[in-house]
Motif scaffolding. Structure first.
Motif, PDB file in Angstrom:
ATOM      1  N   GLY A 188      -4.534  25.921 -12.943  1.00 33.72           N
ATOM      2  CA  GLY A 188      -4.634  26.926 -14.183  1.00 33.72           C
ATOM      3  C   GLY A 188      -5.942  26.845 -15.164  1.00 33.72           C
ATOM      4  O   GLY A 188      -6.492  27.739 -15.361  1.00 33.72           O
ATOM      5  N   ILE A 189      -6.174  25.687 -15.830  1.00 35.91           N
ATOM      6  CA  ILE A 189      -7.027  25.465 -16.785  1.00 35.91           C
ATOM      7  C   ILE A 189      -8.177  25.543 -16.067  1.00 35.91           C
ATOM      8  O   ILE A 189      -9.271  26.187 -16.831  1.00 35.91           O
ATOM      9  N   LEU A 190      -8.508  24.956 -15.125  1.00 39.08           N
ATOM     10  CA  LEU A 190      -9.790  25.091 -14.158  1.00 39.08           C
ATOM     11  C   LEU A 190     -10.145  26.324 -13.873  1.00 39.08           C
ATOM     12  O   LEU A 190     -11.492  26.755 -14.058  1.00 39.08           O
ATOM     13  N   SER A 191      -9.226  27.419 -13.500  1.00 36.96           N
ATOM     14  CA  SER A 191      -9.566  28.465 -13.156  1.00 36.96           C
ATOM     15  C   SER A 191     -10.033  29.541 -14.265  1.00 36.96           C
ATOM     16  O   SER A 191     -10.679  30.558 -14.185  1.00 36.96           O
ATOM     17  N   GLN A 192      -9.386  29.113 -15.607  1.00 38.46           N
ATOM     18  CA  GLN A 192      -9.979  29.884 -16.698  1.00 38.46           C
ATOM     19  C   GLN A 192     -11.434  29.367 -17.203  1.00 38.46           C
ATOM     20  O   GLN A 192     -11.768  30.223 -18.151  1.00 38.46           O
ATOM     21  N   LYS A 193     -11.861  28.436 -16.822  1.00 40.60           N
ATOM     22  CA  LYS A 193     -13.201  28.102 -17.181  1.00 40.60           C
ATOM     23  C   LYS A 193     -14.248  28.748 -16.688  1.00 40.60           C
ATOM     24  O   LYS A 193     -14.379  29.163 -15.454  1.00 40.60           O
ATOM     25  N   PRO A 251       0.814  -1.185   0.223  1.00 35.75           N
ATOM     26  CA  PRO A 251       0.048   0.030  -0.050  1.00 35.75           C
ATOM     27  C   PRO A 251       0.789   1.248  -0.211  1.00 35.75           C
ATOM     28  O   PRO A 251       2.065   1.447   0.534  1.00 35.75           O
ATOM     29  N   CYS A 252       0.173   2.424  -0.816  1.00 33.89           N
ATOM     30  CA  CYS A 252       0.847   3.453  -0.730  1.00 33.89           C
ATOM     31  C   CYS A 252       0.203   4.690  -0.014  1.00 33.89           C
ATOM     32  O   CYS A 252      -1.101   4.706  -0.412  1.00 33.89           O
ATOM     33  N   PRO A 253       0.505   5.508   0.656  1.00 33.37           N
ATOM     34  CA  PRO A 253      -0.194   6.348   1.185  1.00 33.37           C
ATOM     35  C   PRO A 253      -0.611   7.523   0.406  1.00 33.37           C
ATOM     36  O   PRO A 253       0.069   8.010  -0.645  1.00 33.37           O
ATOM     37  N   HIS A 254      -1.722   8.250   0.510  1.00 33.48           N
ATOM     38  CA  HIS A 254      -2.089   9.537  -0.110  1.00 33.48           C
ATOM     39  C   HIS A 254      -1.371  10.736   0.542  1.00 33.48           C
ATOM     40  O   HIS A 254      -1.490  10.741   1.634  1.00 33.48           O
ATOM     41  N   VAL A 255      -0.811  11.484  -0.176  1.00 36.87           N
ATOM     42  CA  VAL A 255       0.065  12.656   0.093  1.00 36.87           C
ATOM     43  C   VAL A 255      -0.529  13.831  -0.491  1.00 36.87           C
ATOM     44  O   VAL A 255      -0.867  13.907  -1.635  1.00 36.87           O
ATOM     45  N   LEU A 256       0.029  15.031  -0.081  1.00 39.90           N
ATOM     46  CA  LEU A 256      -0.080  16.202  -0.902  1.00 39.90           C
ATOM     47  C   LEU A 256       1.652  16.543  -1.333  1.00 39.90           C
ATOM     48  O   LEU A 256       2.516  16.069  -0.720  1.00 39.90           O
ATOM     49  N   ILE A 257       1.334  17.323  -2.486  1.00 43.40           N
ATOM     50  CA  ILE A 257       2.789  17.735  -2.922  1.00 43.40           C
ATOM     51  C   ILE A 257       2.999  19.399  -2.592  1.00 43.40           C
ATOM     52  O   ILE A 257       2.074  20.011  -2.922  1.00 43.40           O
ATOM     53  N   GLY A 258       4.133  19.545  -2.282  1.00 49.17           N
ATOM     54  CA  GLY A 258       4.361  21.024  -1.855  1.00 49.17           C
ATOM     55  C   GLY A 258       5.678  21.215  -2.382  1.00 49.17           C
ATOM     56  O   GLY A 258       6.672  20.537  -2.870  1.00 49.17           O
ATOM     57  N   ASP A 259       6.101  22.737  -2.028  1.00 50.58           N
ATOM     58  CA  ASP A 259       7.652  23.017  -2.309  1.00 50.58           C
ATOM     59  C   ASP A 259       8.452  23.155  -1.136  1.00 50.58           C
ATOM     60  O   ASP A 259       8.075  22.814  -0.177  1.00 50.58           O
ATOM     61  N   GLU A 260       9.587  23.787  -1.005  1.00 51.31           N
ATOM     62  CA  GLU A 260      10.561  23.932  -0.280  1.00 51.31           C
ATOM     63  C   GLU A 260      10.061  24.892   0.871  1.00 51.31           C
ATOM     64  O   GLU A 260      10.475  24.789   2.151  1.00 51.31           O
ATOM     65  N   GLY A 261       8.867  25.581   0.614  1.00 45.84           N
ATOM     66  CA  GLY A 261       8.420  26.552   1.695  1.00 45.84           C
ATOM     67  C   GLY A 261       7.564  25.787   2.748  1.00 45.84           C
ATOM     68  O   GLY A 261       7.310  26.177   3.802  1.00 45.84           O
ATOM     69  N   TYR A 265      14.064  11.479  -7.728  1.00 44.36           N
ATOM     70  CA  TYR A 265      12.963  11.857  -6.878  1.00 44.36           C
ATOM     71  C   TYR A 265      12.722  13.424  -7.050  1.00 44.36           C
ATOM     72  O   TYR A 265      11.300  13.655  -7.387  1.00 44.36           O
ATOM     73  N   ASN A 266      13.421  14.334  -7.014  1.00 45.68           N
ATOM     74  CA  ASN A 266      13.034  15.889  -7.252  1.00 45.68           C
ATOM     75  C   ASN A 266      12.250  16.113  -8.613  1.00 45.68           C
ATOM     76  O   ASN A 266      11.385  16.935  -8.738  1.00 45.68           O
ATOM     77  N   THR A 267      12.848  15.247  -9.574  1.00 47.98           N
ATOM     78  CA  THR A 267      12.403  15.623 -10.930  1.00 47.98           C
ATOM     79  C   THR A 267      10.872  14.788 -11.145  1.00 47.98           C
ATOM     80  O   THR A 267      10.242  15.697 -11.446  1.00 47.98           O
ATOM     81  N   GLY A 268      10.737  13.931 -10.621  1.00 43.28           N
ATOM     82  CA  GLY A 268       9.415  13.523 -10.467  1.00 43.28           C
ATOM     83  C   GLY A 268       8.327  14.044  -9.599  1.00 43.28           C
ATOM     84  O   GLY A 268       7.382  14.446 -10.277  1.00 43.28           O
ATOM     85  N   LEU A 269       8.902  14.839  -8.659  1.00 41.63           N
ATOM     86  CA  LEU A 269       7.834  15.575  -7.773  1.00 41.63           C
ATOM     87  C   LEU A 269       7.675  16.736  -8.688  1.00 41.63           C
ATOM     88  O   LEU A 269       6.732  17.114  -8.625  1.00 41.63           O
ATOM     89  N   TYR A 270       8.596  17.369  -9.159  1.00 40.84           N
ATOM     90  CA  TYR A 270       8.628  18.638  -9.935  1.00 40.84           C
ATOM     91  C   TYR A 270       7.419  18.286 -11.047  1.00 40.84           C
ATOM     92  O   TYR A 270       6.617  19.197 -11.335  1.00 40.84           O
ATOM     93  N   GLY A 310       2.075  19.277 -13.145  1.00 45.17           N
ATOM     94  CA  GLY A 310       0.817  18.859 -13.845  1.00 45.17           C
ATOM     95  C   GLY A 310      -0.455  19.442 -12.967  1.00 45.17           C
ATOM     96  O   GLY A 310      -1.542  19.762 -13.440  1.00 45.17           O
ATOM     97  N   VAL A 311      -0.201  19.344 -11.525  1.00 46.54           N
ATOM     98  CA  VAL A 311      -1.433  19.788 -10.596  1.00 46.54           C
ATOM     99  C   VAL A 311      -1.614  21.103 -11.064  1.00 46.54           C
ATOM    100  O   VAL A 311      -2.939  21.685 -11.040  1.00 46.54           O
TER     101      VAL A 311
END
Length: 80
Positions: A75-80, A24-34, A59-64, A69-70
């Protein structure tokens, strides 16, 4: 929202295996260095560490890519 994650009140789905996997793999949020390190948050490794180790750089490349993508989807959703 952060407090709800901390206290476990966000109703996150239970851990599930990724397609083709058994563990099993946990569900996580993706963030930046902040963001501070949390059990539910994935953030990039420091630049100096990742340049010295190919696995950390991957790892960093995949996370980026995931974060990009998110951000593009929102961005696309906010333009609709």
């Amino acid at each position: 929202m952060g407090q709800r994650f901390e206290t476990g009140l966000m109703h996150i789905p239970e851990d599930k295996p990724l397609p083709g996997q058994r563990e099993p793999c946990p569900h996580v949020l993706i963030g930046d260095e902040g963001f501070a390190l949390k059990p539910y948050l994935m953030r990039p490794l420091p630049y100096r560490q990742s340049k010295a180790d190919a696995r950390k750089e991957k790892y960093n490349t995949g996370l980026y890519r995931a974060r990009s993508g998110v951000e593009n989807a929102f961005g696309i959703l906010s333009q609709k």
